[in-house]
Enzyme design. Structure first.
Site, PDB file in Angstrom:
ATOM      1  N   HIS A 102       0.835  -1.210   0.000  1.00 61.18           N
ATOM      2  CA  HIS A 102       0.000   0.000   0.000  1.00 61.18           C
ATOM      3  C   HIS A 102       0.867   1.256   0.000  1.00 61.18           C
ATOM      4  O   HIS A 102       0.600   2.208  -0.753  1.00 61.18           O
ATOM      5  CB  HIS A 102      -0.915   0.001   1.229  1.00 61.18           C
ATOM      6  CG  HIS A 102      -1.667   1.277   1.423  1.00 61.18           C
ATOM      7  ND1 HIS A 102      -2.881   1.519   0.802  1.00 61.18           N
ATOM      8  CD2 HIS A 102      -1.380   2.391   2.145  1.00 61.18           C
ATOM      9  CE1 HIS A 102      -3.311   2.719   1.150  1.00 61.18           C
ATOM     10  NE2 HIS A 102      -2.415   3.272   1.958  1.00 61.18           N
ATOM     11  N   GLU A 103       1.896   1.266   0.836  1.00 63.80           N
ATOM     12  CA  GLU A 103       2.784   2.431   0.874  1.00 63.80           C
ATOM     13  C   GLU A 103       3.532   2.594  -0.451  1.00 63.80           C
ATOM     14  O   GLU A 103       3.787   3.714  -0.891  1.00 63.80           O
ATOM     15  CB  GLU A 103       3.770   2.311   2.039  1.00 63.80           C
ATOM     16  CG  GLU A 103       3.112   2.285   3.416  1.00 63.80           C
ATOM     17  CD  GLU A 103       2.149   3.431   3.648  1.00 63.80           C
ATOM     18  OE1 GLU A 103       2.369   4.534   3.088  1.00 63.80           O
ATOM     19  OE2 GLU A 103       1.158   3.231   4.375  1.00 63.80           O
ATOM     20  N   HIS A 106       1.569   4.623  -2.808  1.00 66.07           N
ATOM     21  CA  HIS A 106       1.750   6.076  -2.688  1.00 66.07           C
ATOM     22  C   HIS A 106       3.008   6.539  -3.415  1.00 66.07           C
ATOM     23  O   HIS A 106       3.024   7.606  -4.041  1.00 66.07           O
ATOM     24  CB  HIS A 106       1.822   6.473  -1.213  1.00 66.07           C
ATOM     25  CG  HIS A 106       0.523   6.378  -0.486  1.00 66.07           C
ATOM     26  ND1 HIS A 106      -0.646   6.931  -0.977  1.00 66.07           N
ATOM     27  CD2 HIS A 106       0.196   5.788   0.696  1.00 66.07           C
ATOM     28  CE1 HIS A 106      -1.628   6.699  -0.126  1.00 66.07           C
ATOM     29  NE2 HIS A 106      -1.153   5.993   0.888  1.00 66.07           N
ATOM     30  N   HIS A 110       3.189   9.168  -6.518  1.00 64.41           N
ATOM     31  CA  HIS A 110       4.089  10.321  -6.554  1.00 64.41           C
ATOM     32  C   HIS A 110       4.915  10.332  -7.832  1.00 64.41           C
ATOM     33  O   HIS A 110       5.086  11.375  -8.480  1.00 64.41           O
ATOM     34  CB  HIS A 110       5.011  10.288  -5.327  1.00 64.41           C
ATOM     35  CG  HIS A 110       5.923  11.462  -5.222  1.00 64.41           C
ATOM     36  ND1 HIS A 110       7.234  11.363  -4.799  1.00 64.41           N
ATOM     37  CD2 HIS A 110       5.725  12.783  -5.497  1.00 64.41           C
ATOM     38  CE1 HIS A 110       7.790  12.557  -4.811  1.00 64.41           C
ATOM     39  NE2 HIS A 110       6.901  13.439  -5.234  1.00 64.41           N
TER      40      HIS A 110
END
Length: 231
Positions: A102-103, A106, A110
């Protein structure tokens, strides 16, 4: 005597928001606890999975680092560091791999200039100001009957609500990216992906609860301001 016994019914809105947040927090902790005891067949740690996903996505300038605490995982776009908590970084559970992925979602957002993420980043300063100053200004306007302060307080808090609203698609999209990559890469089997999905869905509920709580607080401000006008 009347003032002593007076009950502000708008407090119920705060109570509802608190209950929603507590329930969501309990849900994510219990779900994470269940799947943190399920070892992945691949034997990958959260850090291993994160580094593999980043490489698969062509991202070479993001560093995966450990961080203290539980469920403190996050991606910092400024330093390009993907921080994984002690329950994720070196653990081989389905929950750890799901959170790490999940991270990574991100980090991929980005790298690809995902619009909702850029929008959220753009409104962070004004949202922080809104969270900090909205209530002091509103209370000052309420106590001294200064209508402009009430209005400014409501407007500032609205930006904090907007931040919570924009956060939802960012979080849901990161989870969607994570689950797709975990399944297609074989890092998790089909049943394991289902477990990871439960963990990430529970985590997403905390953001839904945060938005609901913020909306209820905004509604309370509007109701209190309306009551002051009638007085």
């Amino acid at each position: 005597m009347y003032g002593y016994y007076y009950f502000d019914p708008t407090y119920l809105l705060l109570v509802i928001g608190m209950v929603l947040s507590l329930l969501a927090s309990a849900k994510v902790k219990s779900t994470f606890s269940v799947y943190s005891r399920v070892r992945s067949a691949s034997g990958l740690t959260g850090a291993d999975a994160a580094r593999r996903i980043l490489r698969m996505s062509g991202i070479t300038d993001v560093t995966v680092v450990p961080i203290s605490g539980s469920l403190t995982d996050h991606y910092d776009p400024g330093s390009k560091k993907l921080a994984l908590s002690q329950d994720v970084y070196d653990k081989t559970s389905v929950a750890a791999i799901g959170v790490a992925a999940h991270e990574c979602g991100h980090a991929i957002q980005h790298a690809t200039n995902y619009v909702p993420l850029n929008l959220r980043s753009a409104i962070v300063p004004v949202a922080n100001i809104g969270s900090t100053l909205s209530w002091p200004l509103f209370l000052a306007g309420l106590i001294f009957s200064i209508r402009p302060l009430l209005t400014v307080g409501i407007i500032l808090f609205t930006f904090a609500v907007l931040f919570q609203l924009v956060t939802l698609p960012v979080e849901f999209n990161a989870s969607s990216r994570a689950l797709k990559m975990l399944g297609s890469s074989g890092m998790l089997g089909a049943d394991e992906v289902k477990g990871a999905r439960k963990v990430l869905t529970a985590a997403a509920l905390t953001y839904v609860a945060a938005l609901a709580s913020s909306i209820l607080q905004l509604l309370r401000l509007i109701i209190l301001a309306g009551g002051r006008d009638r007085d």
